[in-house]
Design a protein around this motif. Structure first.
Motif, PDB file in Angstrom:
ATOM      1  N   PHE A   1       0.871  -1.163   0.000  1.00 47.32           N
ATOM      2  CA  PHE A   1       0.000   0.000   0.000  1.00 47.32           C
ATOM      3  C   PHE A   1       0.908   1.213   0.000  1.00 47.32           C
ATOM      4  CE2 PHE A   1      -1.963   3.586   2.060  1.00 47.32           C
ATOM      5  CZ  PHE A   1      -3.141   3.698   1.354  1.00 47.32           C
ATOM      6  N   LEU A   2       0.604   2.157  -0.890  1.00 49.85           N
ATOM      7  CA  LEU A   2       1.337   3.416  -0.968  1.00 49.85           C
ATOM      8  C   LEU A   2       0.348   4.549  -0.765  1.00 49.85           C
ATOM      9  CD1 LEU A   2       3.468   2.627  -4.145  1.00 49.85           C
ATOM     10  CD2 LEU A   2       4.187   2.451  -1.755  1.00 49.85           C
ATOM     11  N   GLY A   3       0.532   5.314   0.300  1.00 49.00           N
ATOM     12  CA  GLY A   3      -0.311   6.479   0.555  1.00 49.00           C
ATOM     13  C   GLY A   3       0.371   7.718   0.017  1.00 49.00           C
TER      14      GLY A   3
ATOM     15  N   CYS B   1      -1.975  -6.888   4.745  1.00 47.78           N
ATOM     16  CA  CYS B   1      -1.635  -5.517   4.378  1.00 47.78           C
ATOM     17  C   CYS B   1      -2.837  -4.595   4.542  1.00 47.78           C
ATOM     18  CB  CYS B   1      -1.125  -5.474   2.932  1.00 47.78           C
ATOM     19  SG  CYS B   1      -0.549  -3.851   2.399  1.00 47.78           S
ATOM     20  N   THR B   2      -3.985  -5.022   4.065  1.00 44.25           N
ATOM     21  CA  THR B   2      -5.194  -4.202   4.172  1.00 44.25           C
ATOM     22  C   THR B   2      -5.538  -3.910   5.626  1.00 44.25           C
ATOM     23  OG1 THR B   2      -6.055  -5.067   2.090  1.00 44.25           O
ATOM     24  CG2 THR B   2      -7.668  -4.116   3.614  1.00 44.25           C
ATOM     25  N   GLU B   3      -5.482  -4.917   6.467  1.00 47.54           N
ATOM     26  CA  GLU B   3      -5.819  -4.703   7.876  1.00 47.54           C
ATOM     27  C   GLU B   3      -4.815  -3.775   8.564  1.00 47.54           C
ATOM     28  OE1 GLU B   3      -6.744  -7.129  11.982  1.00 47.54           O
ATOM     29  OE2 GLU B   3      -7.242  -8.083  10.066  1.00 47.54           O
ATOM     30  N   VAL B   4      -3.543  -3.910   8.246  1.00 51.52           N
ATOM     31  CA  VAL B   4      -2.544  -3.025   8.833  1.00 51.52           C
ATOM     32  C   VAL B   4      -2.832  -1.567   8.460  1.00 51.52           C
ATOM     33  CG1 VAL B   4      -0.105  -2.329   8.740  1.00 51.52           C
ATOM     34  CG2 VAL B   4      -0.710  -4.724   9.057  1.00 51.52           C
ATOM     35  N   VAL B   5      -3.116  -1.309   7.192  1.00 52.32           N
ATOM     36  CA  VAL B   5      -3.399   0.063   6.750  1.00 52.32           C
ATOM     37  C   VAL B   5      -4.613   0.615   7.497  1.00 52.32           C
ATOM     38  CG1 VAL B   5      -4.144   1.498   4.801  1.00 52.32           C
ATOM     39  CG2 VAL B   5      -2.333  -0.212   4.484  1.00 52.32           C
TER      40      VAL B   5
ATOM     41  N   GLU C   1       2.078  -3.438  18.772  1.00 51.11           N
ATOM     42  CA  GLU C   1       0.900  -4.250  19.122  1.00 51.11           C
ATOM     43  C   GLU C   1       0.141  -4.679  17.871  1.00 51.11           C
ATOM     44  OE1 GLU C   1      -1.562  -2.075  21.861  1.00 51.11           O
ATOM     45  OE2 GLU C   1       0.104  -1.734  23.236  1.00 51.11           O
ATOM     46  N   ILE C   2      -0.051  -3.735  16.948  1.00 46.33           N
ATOM     47  CA  ILE C   2      -0.755  -4.049  15.696  1.00 46.33           C
ATOM     48  C   ILE C   2       0.018  -5.104  14.918  1.00 46.33           C
ATOM     49  CG2 ILE C   2      -1.421  -3.124  13.431  1.00 46.33           C
ATOM     50  CD1 ILE C   2      -1.989  -0.428  14.909  1.00 46.33           C
ATOM     51  N   ARG C   3       1.306  -4.912  14.814  1.00 43.29           N
ATOM     52  CA  ARG C   3       2.160  -5.835  14.064  1.00 43.29           C
ATOM     53  C   ARG C   3       2.077  -7.247  14.653  1.00 43.29           C
ATOM     54  NH1 ARG C   3       7.352  -7.614  13.111  1.00 43.29           N
ATOM     55  NH2 ARG C   3       8.168  -7.041  11.068  1.00 43.29           N
ATOM     56  N   GLU C   4       2.163  -7.355  15.963  1.00 41.22           N
ATOM     57  CA  GLU C   4       2.081  -8.667  16.612  1.00 41.22           C
ATOM     58  C   GLU C   4       0.709  -9.314  16.366  1.00 41.22           C
ATOM     59  OE1 GLU C   4       4.582 -10.489  18.325  1.00 41.22           O
ATOM     60  OE2 GLU C   4       5.689  -8.968  17.192  1.00 41.22           O
ATOM     61  N   ALA C   5      -0.346  -8.523  16.451  1.00 37.65           N
ATOM     62  CA  ALA C   5      -1.699  -9.053  16.210  1.00 37.65           C
ATOM     63  C   ALA C   5      -1.849  -9.553  14.772  1.00 37.65           C
ATOM     64  CB  ALA C   5      -2.743  -7.985  16.522  1.00 37.65           C
ATOM     65  N   ILE C   6      -1.275  -8.808  13.835  1.00 38.58           N
ATOM     66  CA  ILE C   6      -1.362  -9.207  12.418  1.00 38.58           C
ATOM     67  C   ILE C   6      -0.584 -10.496  12.180  1.00 38.58           C
ATOM     68  CG2 ILE C   6      -0.703  -8.524  10.064  1.00 38.58           C
ATOM     69  CD1 ILE C   6      -3.238  -7.085  11.177  1.00 38.58           C
TER      70      ILE C   6
END
Length: 148
Positions: free
Chosen positions: A40-42, A118-122, A72-77
């Motif tokens: 994803f590129l913003g 990737c989508t969930e992280v964004v 935390e987000i990274r670990e959950a993903i």
């Protein structure tokens, strides 16, 4: 939740350069268990708000808090999706319209995990990180905009 990985600094001063993206992709060519990459590129838009055109966004963050939350987000993903790698780069400072301000790069053995991860992280970055963007207009007036 126990920390499995070290907290990574996602912040990058100024715009995200194409060379960084190329470097990240090329660095994964030796990882032969990877079958899919999702990115994803913003990019900063030249929005027109009240007859004023955005020329840049000045990004700020509560950096320590944001890095902890991103961890935390990274670990959950990683617990939810069978990813091989997950890299996040978010700009701080001024980024002009047309320049990149966010780069998320997920890799996995199969495409569905890379795409969904990737989508969930964004989405979680946009919703949960204490990052703000102050719009800089063509006439130098400013307006705050959260998580842009």
């Amino acid at each position: 939740m126990t920390d499995k990985k070290k907290i990574k600094n996602i912040f990058h001063r100024g715009p995200i350069k194409a060379s960084l993206i190329v470097q990240q992709v090329e660095s994964h060519s030796t990882k032969t268990t990877i079958g899919a990459h999702e990115m994803f590129l913003g990019q900063v838009r030249a929005d027109v708000i009240n007859d004023r055109t955005v020329t840049a966004i000045e990004y700020t963050a509560y950096e320590d808090m944001a890095l902890e939350k991103m961890h935390e987000i990274r670990e959950a993903i990683f617990n939810k999706y069978p990813l091989t790698c997950l890299h996040v780069f978010h700009s701080l400072g001024r980024v002009a319209t047309g320049q990149l301000c966010l780069f998320v790069f997920a890799s996995a053995a199969h495409r569905r995990a890379a795409i969904d991860g990737c989508t969930e992280v964004v989405e979680r970055i946009k919703a949960e990180l204490p990052v703000w963007g102050k719009e800089i207009f063509d006439n130098e007036q400013h307006q705050w905009k959260v998580n842009q």
